[in-house]
Design a protein around this motif. Sequence first.
Motif, PDB file in Angstrom:
ATOM      1  N   HIS A   1      11.295  -5.442 -23.917  1.00  0.00           N
ATOM      2  CA  HIS A   1      11.280  -4.612 -22.715  1.00  0.00           C
ATOM      3  C   HIS A   1      11.924  -3.241 -22.944  1.00  0.00           C
ATOM      4  O   HIS A   1      11.581  -2.269 -22.275  1.00  0.00           O
TER       5      HIS A   1
ATOM      6  N   GLU B   1      10.285   0.032 -21.360  1.00  0.00           N
ATOM      7  CA  GLU B   1      11.092   0.799 -20.403  1.00  0.00           C
ATOM      8  C   GLU B   1      11.326   2.219 -20.904  1.00  0.00           C
ATOM      9  O   GLU B   1      11.301   3.180 -20.117  1.00  0.00           O
TER      10      GLU B   1
ATOM     11  N   ALA C   1       8.351  -5.246 -17.517  1.00  0.00           N
ATOM     12  CA  ALA C   1       8.860  -3.924 -17.876  1.00  0.00           C
ATOM     13  C   ALA C   1       7.854  -2.814 -17.589  1.00  0.00           C
ATOM     14  O   ALA C   1       8.216  -1.630 -17.608  1.00  0.00           O
TER      15      ALA C   1
END
Length: 210
Positions: free
Chosen positions: A163, A167, A192
């Motif tokens: 993630h 992100e 994410a």
Amino acid sequence: MLCLFDLDGTLIDSERGILACIRYAFGKLGVPAPAELRHWIGPPLRHSFAPWLDHDAARVEAAVGHYHERFEALGWREHAAYPDIEAMVGRLAGAGHALAVVTSKPERHARPILEHLPFGHAFQRLYGPDPASPHSEKASMIAAALADFGAAPEQAVMVGDRHFDIEGAVSNRVRGIGVLWGFGSREELVRAGAHALARDPAHLAELLAA
């Protein structure tokens, strides 16, 4: 297009080396290592060691130091490129895409790995965090790559298995593609905000070509 790649869990399977170094660090401190360590691959070491060492900053730093000690001697060689990664990288480079690595590994650890890989020369730049930083810094490294290559967000993509990668991409308005052969899960990548998921390197090449 600018194609940014995570290293561990995306280009290489580094589980053996990383886990051996984590166990070594716990052993040097006389602390039993957790039974399950696979989820440690990806997050910053300080973040992972802290709860197991009572958030004692000195002990956490000692653990990180022991980890680096073994990694620099042995751990960096304990990896293997995932099947078909070399062909995928060659296909992208041959099509004229700019390639770079954006990793949570300190540059001094990641560089010998990248230089050792038979396809490492295809990557024009390597971005790694400050070794003293407790954070992943994926977002700031992606921003630096965009600036260095003069690429607009819509001209870039970030590929990774955790993630943190997705992100970091989302925070820069860059497409994030999650890979399903690494250390993260489908659910983690979707949560994410992954733009797409690649089931294998050939599928990833198709997604990037599109």
